[in-house]
Scaffold this active site. Structure first.
Site, mmCIF file in Angstrom:
data_model
loop_
_atom_site.group_PDB
_atom_site.id
_atom_site.type_symbol
_atom_site.label_atom_id
_atom_site.label_comp_id
_atom_site.label_asym_id
_atom_site.label_seq_id
_atom_site.Cartn_x
_atom_site.Cartn_y
_atom_site.Cartn_z
ATOM 1 N N HIS A 76 0.854 -1.194 0.000
ATOM 2 C CA HIS A 76 0.000 0.000 0.000
ATOM 3 C C HIS A 76 0.890 1.244 0.000
ATOM 4 O O HIS A 76 1.734 1.415 0.881
ATOM 5 C CB HIS A 76 -0.948 0.002 1.205
ATOM 6 C CG HIS A 76 -1.974 1.081 1.094
ATOM 7 N ND1 HIS A 76 -3.184 0.900 0.446
ATOM 8 C CD2 HIS A 76 -1.950 2.376 1.466
ATOM 9 C CE1 HIS A 76 -3.858 2.038 0.458
ATOM 10 N NE2 HIS A 76 -3.135 2.952 1.066
ATOM 11 N N ALA A 77 0.692 2.103 -0.992
ATOM 12 C CA ALA A 77 1.597 3.242 -1.183
ATOM 13 C C ALA A 77 1.562 4.199 0.004
ATOM 14 O O ALA A 77 0.502 4.453 0.589
ATOM 15 C CB ALA A 77 1.215 3.980 -2.458
ATOM 16 N N HIS A 106 -0.038 11.731 -6.064
ATOM 17 C CA HIS A 106 -0.600 11.788 -4.707
ATOM 18 C C HIS A 106 0.512 11.665 -3.662
ATOM 19 O O HIS A 106 0.617 12.484 -2.740
ATOM 20 C CB HIS A 106 -1.638 10.674 -4.525
ATOM 21 C CG HIS A 106 -2.176 10.572 -3.130
ATOM 22 N ND1 HIS A 106 -3.335 11.194 -2.739
ATOM 23 C CD2 HIS A 106 -1.683 9.969 -2.015
ATOM 24 C CE1 HIS A 106 -3.540 10.965 -1.442
ATOM 25 N NE2 HIS A 106 -2.551 10.215 -0.981
ATOM 26 N N GLU A 107 1.334 10.645 -3.804
ATOM 27 C CA GLU A 107 2.390 10.403 -2.802
ATOM 28 C C GLU A 107 3.400 11.543 -2.783
ATOM 29 O O GLU A 107 3.825 11.995 -1.726
ATOM 30 C CB GLU A 107 3.093 9.067 -3.063
ATOM 31 C CG GLU A 107 2.199 7.843 -2.907
ATOM 32 C CD GLU A 107 1.482 7.793 -1.571
ATOM 33 O OE1 GLU A 107 1.995 8.346 -0.580
ATOM 34 O OE2 GLU A 107 0.387 7.224 -1.515
ATOM 35 N N HIS A 110 2.551 14.476 -0.694
ATOM 36 C CA HIS A 110 2.903 14.400 0.736
ATOM 37 C C HIS A 110 4.335 14.886 0.948
ATOM 38 O O HIS A 110 4.617 15.673 1.844
ATOM 39 C CB HIS A 110 2.793 12.951 1.236
ATOM 40 C CG HIS A 110 1.389 12.439 1.371
ATOM 41 N ND1 HIS A 110 0.454 13.031 2.184
ATOM 42 C CD2 HIS A 110 0.758 11.361 0.814
ATOM 43 C CE1 HIS A 110 -0.694 12.332 2.129
ATOM 44 N NE2 HIS A 110 -0.521 11.331 1.296
ATOM 45 N N GLU A 134 -3.677 14.935 2.376
ATOM 46 C CA GLU A 134 -4.122 14.028 1.311
ATOM 47 C C GLU A 134 -4.530 14.775 0.037
ATOM 48 O O GLU A 134 -4.586 14.188 -1.039
ATOM 49 C CB GLU A 134 -5.300 13.177 1.807
ATOM 50 C CG GLU A 134 -4.990 12.287 3.002
ATOM 51 C CD GLU A 134 -3.826 11.338 2.767
ATOM 52 O OE1 GLU A 134 -3.526 11.011 1.596
ATOM 53 O OE2 GLU A 134 -3.188 10.939 3.760
ATOM 54 N N HIS A 235 -6.344 0.627 5.787
ATOM 55 C CA HIS A 235 -6.378 1.640 6.844
ATOM 56 C C HIS A 235 -7.052 1.150 8.131
ATOM 57 O O HIS A 235 -6.817 1.702 9.195
ATOM 58 C CB HIS A 235 -7.070 2.907 6.326
ATOM 59 C CG HIS A 235 -6.410 3.476 5.110
ATOM 60 N ND1 HIS A 235 -6.466 2.857 3.877
ATOM 61 C CD2 HIS A 235 -5.659 4.589 4.935
ATOM 62 C CE1 HIS A 235 -5.798 3.564 2.996
ATOM 63 N NE2 HIS A 235 -5.291 4.622 3.604
ATOM 64 N N TYR A 245 -9.413 11.357 3.807
ATOM 65 C CA TYR A 245 -9.609 11.203 2.350
ATOM 66 C C TYR A 245 -10.937 11.801 1.906
ATOM 67 O O TYR A 245 -11.064 12.282 0.787
ATOM 68 C CB TYR A 245 -9.513 9.729 1.948
ATOM 69 C CG TYR A 245 -8.199 9.109 2.339
ATOM 70 C CD1 TYR A 245 -7.021 9.426 1.658
ATOM 71 C CD2 TYR A 245 -8.109 8.231 3.414
ATOM 72 C CE1 TYR A 245 -5.807 8.876 2.031
ATOM 73 C CE2 TYR A 245 -6.900 7.681 3.797
ATOM 74 C CZ TYR A 245 -5.752 8.002 3.104
ATOM 75 O OH TYR A 245 -4.551 7.469 3.478
#
Ligand code: X8Z
Ligand code: ZN
Length: 336
Positions: A76-77, A106-107, A110, A134, A235, A245
């Site tokens: 999971h990323a 997305h990553e 962060h 997020e 999660h 999210y």
């Protein structure tokens, strides 16, 4: 598996005769010979084109961006800020497809946020709230999925005409709108568990009650009494909060609408890309640099001029689709 994003069943869900969104991102990435590193570099390129610093060398030497062959890992990323300063990393089993192209942005969002607030005093090194964290990369991803941008970077060869807008928006809605009920129910279930409102014997039943109420989903067959279906969601097993999210789904469209306005965009929102816009980038970075030093409405205001969570940005983005669906659904009974 969780019915949280539906875009990949566009082919079977779209009305017959409606064209596709005009390009196949997975096929294009594969045809152009992309690999995990190039996916990441492309993601980084979006941020640097907006004026943000390139990722540090250690990002490339210390991140895990493909699935290791020699050991089991959690695929999971996720994105990490190892020293609360410049040692940022991603852990992701990147595959060359449209989903992972989006997730790369997305990553990296962060990591870009983490670096932007690294100069704050230690206690303020965090997102304005976890929904902001997020939403950064998702906001960038909204531009990165536009055909205009994909053509600019040579991933696709032609930009589809306006006839592709409704199909594009329909596919996007199957990811973005369909996510909302799921994004809401995960923590609704968890809070029922934590408060004791639901006892262990009824965990699964309570899960499916919410799944039906919010998402209109039922399990494909009867579930055994000892089943624990929510545990299949990363999660839940990992104890990562999920409302972030849901919030991000709203914030990202507020960021995007504000960015497109700043860029002077007057066309349909779904065609707006702020790629290469350094003025927008500077303003966005200034908001990110605030980290946790101010209450989140102030951070939101710094970039968007808005002080509250506001779903009208989602409505604006999907307005043409909403109009089309209203006509399509005339006389139909909606709901379940
Ligand atoms: O967990 C994630 C990211 C890592 S923060 C890949 N997401 C949620 C999920 O996969 O359930 C992004 C979308 C929602
Ligand atoms: Zn994330």
């Amino acid at each position: 598996m969780w019915g949280q994003a539906w875009g990949n069943i566009y082919d079977i869900a779209a009305p017959q005769g409606l064209p596709g969104p005009g390009y196949d991102l997975t096929a294009s990435l594969q045809a152009k010979g992309y690999d995990a590193t190039r996916m990441m570099k492309t993601g980084e390129g979006f941020y640097t084109a907006m004026g943000m610093a390139p990722l540090p060398e250690t990002f490339w030497s210390r991140s895990m961006i493909t699935r290791p062959r020699d050991r089991e890992v959690v695929c999971h990323a996720s994105a990490w800020d190892v020293d609360n300063d410049q040692d940022v990393r991603v852990k992701m089993c990147t595959r060359v497809n449209a989903d992972d192209f989006y997730t790369v942005h997305h990553e990296l969002g962060h990591n870009v946020y983490q670096r932007a607030y690294a100069k704050q005093p230690f206690l303020f090194r965090g997102g304005a709230n976890d929904g902001f964290h997020e939403a950064i990369g998702d906001f960038v991803g909204l531009s990165a999925l536009t055909p205009t941008y994909l053509k600019q970077i040579g991933v696709i060869d032609t930009v589809p005409g306006p006839e592709a807008d409704i199909p594009y928006l329909l596919k996007m809605s199957m990811d973005k709108i369909a996510f909302l009920p799921f994004g809401l129910l995960v923590d609704k279930w968890r809070w029922q568990v934590f408060s004791g409102q639901v006892d262990p014997a009824h965990y699964n039943e309570a899960w499916w009650k919410l799944r039906t109420q919010y998402q209109g989903l039922t399990p494909p067959g009867p579930r055994p009494a000892d089943a624990f279906d929510p545990g299949a969601k990363f999660h839940v097993a990992d104890s990562t909060p999920y409302t972030r999210y849901f919030l991000a789904q709203v914030y990202q469209f507020q960021f995007y609408r504000a960015a497109c306005r700043q860029a002077g965009w007057t066309g349909p929102l779904n065609r707006c890309s702020v790629y290469g816009d350094k003025a927008v980038g500077q303003k966005f970075e200034a908001m990110m640099a605030m980290g946790q030093s101010k209450p989140w409405p102030e951070a939101l205001e710094a970039f968007t001029g808005e002080k509250d969570l506001d779903a009208s940005a989602i409505a604006d983005y999907f307005a043409p689709l909403n109009l089309w669906l209203t006509q399509q659904n005339k006389g139909q009974q909606c709901g379940w």
